[in-house]
Design a protein around this motif. Structure first.
Motif, PDB file in Angstrom:
ATOM      1  N   GLY A  62       0.840  -1.393   0.114  1.00 12.13           N
ATOM      2  CA  GLY A  62       0.160   0.018  -0.008  1.00 12.13           C
ATOM      3  C   GLY A  62       1.055   1.361  -0.019  1.00 12.13           C
ATOM      4  O   GLY A  62       0.234   2.489   0.236  1.00 12.13           O
ATOM      5  N   ILE A  63       2.038   1.216  -0.104  1.00  9.62           N
ATOM      6  CA  ILE A  63       2.891   2.449  -0.033  1.00  9.62           C
ATOM      7  C   ILE A  63       2.628   3.555  -1.231  1.00  9.62           C
ATOM      8  O   ILE A  63       2.572   4.532  -0.837  1.00  9.62           O
ATOM      9  CB  ILE A  63       4.473   2.182  -0.343  1.00  9.62           C
ATOM     10  N   CYS A  64       2.273   3.166  -2.313  1.00 11.05           N
ATOM     11  CA  CYS A  64       2.219   4.013  -3.139  1.00 11.05           C
ATOM     12  C   CYS A  64       0.664   4.630  -3.112  1.00 11.05           C
ATOM     13  O   CYS A  64       0.509   5.968  -3.242  1.00 11.05           O
ATOM     14  CB  CYS A  64       1.980   3.469  -4.919  1.00 11.05           C
ATOM     15  N   GLU A  65      -0.155   4.128  -2.494  1.00  8.07           N
ATOM     16  CA  GLU A  65      -1.664   4.702  -2.383  1.00  8.07           C
ATOM     17  C   GLU A  65      -1.289   5.721  -1.165  1.00  8.07           C
ATOM     18  O   GLU A  65      -1.761   6.960  -1.318  1.00  8.07           O
ATOM     19  CB  GLU A  65      -2.405   3.551  -1.799  1.00  8.07           C
ATOM     20  N   ARG A  66      -0.446   5.400  -0.109  1.00  2.45           N
ATOM     21  CA  ARG A  66      -0.275   6.073   1.168  1.00  2.45           C
ATOM     22  C   ARG A  66       0.513   7.257   0.558  1.00  2.45           C
ATOM     23  O   ARG A  66       0.296   8.526   0.994  1.00  2.45           O
ATOM     24  CB  ARG A  66       0.612   5.512   2.167  1.00  2.45           C
ATOM     25  N   PHE A  67       1.410   7.300  -0.233  1.00  2.00           N
ATOM     26  CA  PHE A  67       2.374   8.299  -0.657  1.00  2.00           C
ATOM     27  C   PHE A  67       1.463   9.316  -1.658  1.00  2.00           C
ATOM     28  O   PHE A  67       1.747  10.316  -1.563  1.00  2.00           O
ATOM     29  CB  PHE A  67       3.521   7.637  -1.887  1.00  2.00           C
ATOM     30  N   ALA A  68       0.610   8.727  -2.582  1.00  2.00           N
ATOM     31  CA  ALA A  68      -0.461   9.574  -3.225  1.00  2.00           C
ATOM     32  C   ALA A  68      -1.286  10.370  -2.132  1.00  2.00           C
ATOM     33  O   ALA A  68      -1.674  11.633  -2.576  1.00  2.00           O
ATOM     34  CB  ALA A  68      -0.967   8.862  -4.363  1.00  2.00           C
ATOM     35  N   GLN A  69      -1.686   9.733  -1.202  1.00  2.00           N
ATOM     36  CA  GLN A  69      -2.736  10.545  -0.396  1.00  2.00           C
ATOM     37  C   GLN A  69      -1.929  11.496   0.552  1.00  2.00           C
ATOM     38  O   GLN A  69      -2.822  12.353   0.710  1.00  2.00           O
ATOM     39  CB  GLN A  69      -3.609   9.310   0.347  1.00  2.00           C
ATOM     40  N   GLU A  70      -1.010  11.233   1.163  1.00  2.00           N
ATOM     41  CA  GLU A  70      -0.525  11.970   2.018  1.00  2.00           C
ATOM     42  C   GLU A  70       0.897  11.846   2.096  1.00  2.00           C
ATOM     43  O   GLU A  70       1.812  11.593   2.810  1.00  2.00           O
ATOM     44  CB  GLU A  70      -0.826  11.431   3.572  1.00  2.00           C
ATOM     45  N   LYS A  71       1.645  12.415   0.899  1.00  2.00           N
ATOM     46  CA  LYS A  71       2.795  12.486   0.604  1.00  2.00           C
ATOM     47  C   LYS A  71       4.018  12.877   1.591  1.00  2.00           C
ATOM     48  O   LYS A  71       4.861  12.112   2.213  1.00  2.00           O
ATOM     49  CB  LYS A  71       3.297  13.076  -0.557  1.00  2.00           C
ATOM     50  N   ARG A  84       7.225   9.984   8.150  1.00  2.00           N
ATOM     51  CA  ARG A  84       7.216   8.768   8.791  1.00  2.00           C
ATOM     52  C   ARG A  84       8.482   7.876   8.464  1.00  2.00           C
ATOM     53  O   ARG A  84       9.219   7.177   9.511  1.00  2.00           O
ATOM     54  CB  ARG A  84       6.127   7.889   8.616  1.00  2.00           C
ATOM     55  N   PHE A  85       8.915   7.883   7.124  1.00  2.00           N
ATOM     56  CA  PHE A  85      10.058   7.345   6.746  1.00  2.00           C
ATOM     57  C   PHE A  85      11.470   7.715   7.423  1.00  2.00           C
ATOM     58  O   PHE A  85      12.163   7.203   8.115  1.00  2.00           O
ATOM     59  CB  PHE A  85      10.190   7.154   5.243  1.00  2.00           C
ATOM     60  N   LEU A  86      11.147   9.113   7.251  1.00  2.00           N
ATOM     61  CA  LEU A  86      12.657   9.763   8.017  1.00  2.00           C
ATOM     62  C   LEU A  86      12.771   9.605   9.456  1.00  2.00           C
ATOM     63  O   LEU A  86      13.751   9.304  10.048  1.00  2.00           O
ATOM     64  CB  LEU A  86      12.522  11.282   7.617  1.00  2.00           C
ATOM     65  N   TYR A  87      11.641   9.496  10.135  1.00  2.00           N
ATOM     66  CA  TYR A  87      11.370   9.199  11.702  1.00  2.00           C
ATOM     67  C   TYR A  87      11.979   7.983  11.834  1.00  2.00           C
ATOM     68  O   TYR A  87      12.807   7.750  12.776  1.00  2.00           O
ATOM     69  CB  TYR A  87       9.941   9.465  12.327  1.00  2.00           C
ATOM     70  N   GLU A  88      11.368   7.143  11.042  1.00  2.00           N
ATOM     71  CA  GLU A  88      11.858   5.459  11.491  1.00  2.00           C
ATOM     72  C   GLU A  88      13.389   5.203  11.005  1.00  2.00           C
ATOM     73  O   GLU A  88      13.898   4.520  11.694  1.00  2.00           O
ATOM     74  CB  GLU A  88      10.852   4.560  10.744  1.00  2.00           C
TER      75      GLU A  88
END
Length: 595
Positions: free
Chosen positions: A338-347, A353-357
């Protein structure tokens, strides 16, 4: 009350008192009136901050004028707090009151054009004056030790007041809490140094060297430069990385809240709104210290310190330990369907979240490198989430990541190997040769200053363990490059430097590293006065001799930018022989003139 009497009162009372500024203004919504500010800060703290603000807004004024204006504004604040709330002046925004006071004064230097404007243009004009007055006059000089001790014993409070004024006007963007904190350390340093002056083993001059003003001011100016040039999104990303590394046990929601608060604080501070800046800083410190259980186990002692010392302590505290069982990878950001969907909805939130983790897992990486990794991840998703992208597209991201990490670590290791082999002087000469070719438009003084700062980074960081080398080296180099870029803004250097300073904050250091010879530079012509050899080359003071030799090295490269290493070695040998010959001669100047 005369200004001399007022300064005695302000700085004898407010310096200790300001260590525990009241917390009541934490609950004030929006911008407070001058009367509220006065009640919140109390008279002595308000006066001290007013002196700082006037010194920063009018750096060409005088100590006495700054104190008098502060006294007048404090009198208004006191009356507004007491009973005069219906006075129209009491309802004005605080920054307008300060600027009105400046514009009512006669014969203040450099403010006429700004005072002719209406707000908010007037405020912007005064902030631009702050920018143009950076480093106003000469840098704050380390005091003569014996004179400082004599003055301290006779005029302690006035001396501290002058110190605050001089630091403020030379560092127009240095935060008021920092200035007051530095003043406390200066006063304490003077007491300690002068107390031990009778000890023959005590080097008084060396004792007075310990002044951290420059670094404090540089870091704050650096942050404002990032905000101004690259915008709020870049600043937030940088703070997200730094906070995630410092507090790896904190959840994303808490870290995100801190990022927004820190960014808001810097917006106020960089705008020059010093009182709101102080309010935001205290709010932030209060939140951090009252949420230690979810943030960090390493800041308990910091939170027990007086307010002015608390912020610096937390910044310098160790990173907290990573949570037990934290996996080393973040594969869900690559492998999840689901990463592309999340990226499209809330880039932006997905990237955050990626930078934080990733950041909380890697305290051994520099913040700038983690931002580059974040940009690489963003570019990967932009490409791989397009219709028709192959299923294996995202999987190559890991290989590219490993390649970038290896390249960055290799650059730092190679630089440290050279530093350890050559030592300070010869390492700086290597940097001088490189940067004179990249930036021949800079003066010799600028080139020597910047490369000396870079050499100091090597001395500081190359001795550290591998897990601390990268954050130390790249983050300290970033401060130097930021200073070069601010120098470029005031007086453009060349197109290559312009590109590196403007295109991307995260990639600024690699960009500068890739710069080579400036092809558009016209070399200095060979004239009789281009190289001047004088008797001062015979000095036995090694530091002065090295400085003269570096000046000549810069001139040589500006004259012959394409000089080869072999040619340079030949010139160096010839110069050494000439110096030895002429320094033994009976008539040294005549010998040097002939050469």
């Amino acid at each position: 009350m005369t200004w001399r009497t007022m300064i005695f009162v302000v700085f004898s009372v407010s310096l200790p008192a300001v260590q525990a500024l009241p917390r009541s203004y934490r609950d004030v919504e929006g911008r407070s009136s001058i009367g509220q500010r006065f009640s919140q800060l109390q008279e002595n703290n308000f006066k001290a901050i007013a002196v700082i603000m006037f010194a920063q807004y009018v750096p060409g004024g005088t100590f006495g004028r700054a104190v008098q204006m502060a006294d007048d504004v404090t009198a208004l604040a006191q009356s507004c707090a007491a009973a005069a709330r219906d006075n129209p002046d009491c309802l004005k925004p605080l920054d307008r009151i300060f600027l009105d006071k400046i514009c009512q004064e006669e014969n203040l230097p450099g403010v006429t054009d700004c005072c002719a404007k209406k707000d908010p243009d007037r405020n912007d004009c005064f902030l631009s004056l702050k920018n143009s007055s950076r480093g106003f006059g000469s840098p704050f000089e380390r005091p003569n030790a014996e004179a400082a001790c004599k003055n301290h014993s006779q005029h302690q409070h006035s001396l501290t007041g002058h110190f605050i004024y001089e630091v403020s006007r030379r560092h127009p963007f240095l935060y008021a809490p920092t200035i007051l904190s530095v003043a406390l350390r200066y006063d304490e340093m003077t007491k300690n140094c002068c107390r031990s002056a009778e000890d023959p083993a005590q080097d008084l001059e060396e004792c007075f060297r310990r002044q951290p003003i420059k670094e404090d001011g540089l870091r704050q100016e650096h942050t404002c430069g990032i905000l101004k040039k690259f915008g709020e999104r870049t600043l937030k990303a940088l703070k997200l990385v730094q906070i995630s590394q410092r507090f790896p046990k904190a959840d994303f929601v808490t870290v995100h809240k801190l990022v927004l608060d820190v960014a808001e604080m810097h917006k106020d501070c960089c705008r020059g709104d010093m009182l709101d800046c102080m309010r935001h800083r205290e709010d932030l410190l209060h939140y951090v210290c009252t949420h230690q259980d979810i943030l960090s186990s390493k800041i308990k002692k910091c939170c027990e310190k007086p307010l002015l010392q608390r912020s610096e302590c937390i910044i310098n505290a160790e990173h907290d330990d990573k949570p037990a069982g934290l996996s080393p990878h973040v594969r869900e950001f690559i492998e999840d369907q689901g990463i592309c969907e999340r990226f499209a909805q809330e880039k932006d939130m997905h990237l955050a979240r990626f930078l934080y983790e990733y950041s909380r897992r890697h305290p051994e990486f520099s913040a700038q490198m983690l931002l580059r990794i974040g940009k690489g991840y963003e570019d990967l998703l932009e490409e791989c989430c397009q219709t028709g992208a192959p299923d294996s597209c995202c999987s190559r991201g890991e290989e590219e990541l490993k390649k970038h990490i290896y390249e960055t670590q290799s650059v730092m290791k190679t630089s440290c190997d050279i530093y350890k082999e050559k030592g300070d002087y010869y390492f700086q000469n290597e940097l001088l040769m490189s940067f004179t070719k990249k930036m021949p438009q800079l003066t010799s003084a600028d080139l020597i200053k910047f490369t000396k700062q870079m050499t100091a980074v090597g001395a500081k960081c190359c001795q550290l363990s591998q897990d601390k080398l990268l954050p130390c080296a790249e983050e300290n180099l970033d401060l130097v490059l930021g200073e070069i870029c601010r120098r470029h803004l005031t007086d453009p250097i060349n197109a290559g430097v312009c590109h590196c300073c403007s295109s991307s904050y995260a990639f600024r250091r690699p960009c500068m590293g890739k710069l080579e010879l400036d092809e558009n530079y016209v070399p200095l012509p060979l004239t009789p006065g281009l190289f001047t050899f004088r008797e001062d080359l015979c000095t036995t003071e090694e530091e002065k001799l090295q400085h003269r030799k570096q000046e000549m090295l810069i001139t040589l490269i500006k004259h012959r930018p394409r000089i080869t290493q072999g040619q340079l070695s030949a010139v160096t040998a010839a110069f050494a022989a000439m110096r030895e010959r002429c320094c033994r001669a009976a008539r040294r100047d005549a010998c040097f003139a002939t050469e």
